[in-house]
Scaffold this motif. Sequence first.
Motif, short mmCIF file in Angstrom:
data_model
loop_
_atom_site.label_atom_id
_atom_site.label_comp_id
_atom_site.label_asym_id
_atom_site.label_seq_id
_atom_site.Cartn_x
_atom_site.Cartn_y
_atom_site.Cartn_z
N ASP A 1 2.13 1.89 -3.42
CA ASP A 1 1.05 2.45 -4.25
C ASP A 1 0.87 3.93 -3.96
OD1 ASP A 1 0.59 -0.04 -5.31
OD2 ASP A 1 -1.09 -0.51 -3.99
N LEU A 2 0.92 4.28 -2.68
CA LEU A 2 0.71 5.66 -2.26
C LEU A 2 1.80 6.57 -2.81
CD1 LEU A 2 -1.14 7.41 -0.46
CD2 LEU A 2 0.43 6.94 1.43
N LEU B 1 -6.84 11.19 -3.34
CA LEU B 1 -5.68 10.38 -3.70
C LEU B 1 -5.98 8.90 -3.54
CD1 LEU B 1 -2.64 10.40 -4.50
CD2 LEU B 1 -2.12 10.34 -2.06
N ALA B 2 -6.62 8.54 -2.43
CA ALA B 2 -6.97 7.14 -2.18
C ALA B 2 -7.90 6.61 -3.26
CB ALA B 2 -7.61 7.00 -0.81
N ILE C 1 -5.91 5.91 -6.37
CA ILE C 1 -5.13 4.67 -6.21
C ILE C 1 -6.02 3.47 -6.47
CG2 ILE C 1 -3.89 3.22 -4.55
CD1 ILE C 1 -2.92 5.80 -3.20
N VAL D 1 3.28 12.50 4.05
CA VAL D 1 2.27 12.40 2.99
C VAL D 1 1.34 13.61 3.04
CG1 VAL D 1 0.27 11.10 2.15
CG2 VAL D 1 2.33 9.88 2.88
N ALA E 1 1.50 7.00 -6.53
CA ALA E 1 0.41 7.92 -6.87
C ALA E 1 0.85 9.36 -6.64
CB ALA E 1 -0.82 7.60 -6.03
N LEU E 2 1.59 9.60 -5.58
CA LEU E 2 2.10 10.95 -5.32
C LEU E 2 3.05 11.40 -6.42
CD1 LEU E 2 2.70 10.88 -1.45
CD2 LEU E 2 0.99 12.22 -2.69
N PHE F 1 -6.60 13.77 0.80
CA PHE F 1 -6.17 12.37 0.90
C PHE F 1 -7.22 11.43 0.32
CE2 PHE F 1 -5.58 8.26 2.89
CZ PHE F 1 -4.21 8.08 2.80
N THR G 1 0.82 -1.19 0.00
CA THR G 1 0.00 0.00 0.00
C THR G 1 0.87 1.26 0.00
OG1 THR G 1 -1.74 -1.17 1.20
CG2 THR G 1 -1.82 1.23 1.22
N THR G 2 1.95 1.23 0.78
CA THR G 2 2.86 2.39 0.82
C THR G 2 3.45 2.66 -0.55
OG1 THR G 2 3.43 1.86 3.12
CG2 THR G 2 4.90 3.34 1.93
N LEU H 1 3.03 9.14 7.35
CA LEU H 1 1.77 9.79 7.02
C LEU H 1 1.86 11.31 7.17
CD1 LEU H 1 -0.91 7.39 8.56
CD2 LEU H 1 -0.40 7.78 6.15
#
Length: 250
Positions: A6-7, A64-65, A68, A50, A10-11, A61, A3-4, A47
């Motif tokens: 992916d995050l 963004l989620a 993703i 982020v 995406a950023l 956020f 997940t990190t 976080l």
Amino acid sequence: MSTTHDLVSALKAELKAAGVTYADLAVQLGMSESSIKRIFAKADMQLSRVDDVLRALKLDFADLARRIADEQPASRELTLEQEKAVVADRKLLLMAISCLSLWTFEQIVGTYTLSEADCVRYLVALDRLGIIELRPLNRYRLKVAKGFRWRPNGPVMHYFRQHVVHDYFSGGFDDEGELLMLVHGEVSPSEASALVERLQRVGSDFAQQHLADQKLQPAQRRAYTLVVGMRSWLFAAFRDLRRHPDPQDR
């Protein structure tokens, strides 16, 4: 992929889309450019950091989620448990097929005798099954690929064979945009595999056209069902006439 990861990916994509360089971000966050590069290279970000990047991008956020989630690879086949659950309730199956056809909540309620409460309940059920992601105002995102297939010997195809095949093939196939072909022949197994690949592309083309035509008004679209099949087979009524029965015919 974590997940990190992916995050962070995406950023990176959001920074690129906004035209913000690592140097620009470093200035906004009061950090060195080398530190920013190191954080993104390791794909390991707290976080709080982020949140800092999101503020610099003026991005929420939740947005963004959601992005993703939209980019996650979609399943091309349901699990056995998912299919069992879908066919256990014909109204849930109807709702699943409607979602796979990208019908809106309003289209479903306006077309079928399902109440709004029932539609919401079935959308929730599909969300729990992992087939859709239910969103506010009864909108949803498919979590399966548009060109996915039902399991060849799974519950849905079993239901199809029992309850749908006769109804489907009893039509005349003589209306606009309709076709029924029955072609017999002998080809090499390798060529048969190549033909199957081309038929799969036809199915994919159909699915892509369905997506493209979503921009049209409902009155400008018409529902079609494409059935593609190819197998080594002899009609049951002829099998006892064959001198040397072929095991594949059974």
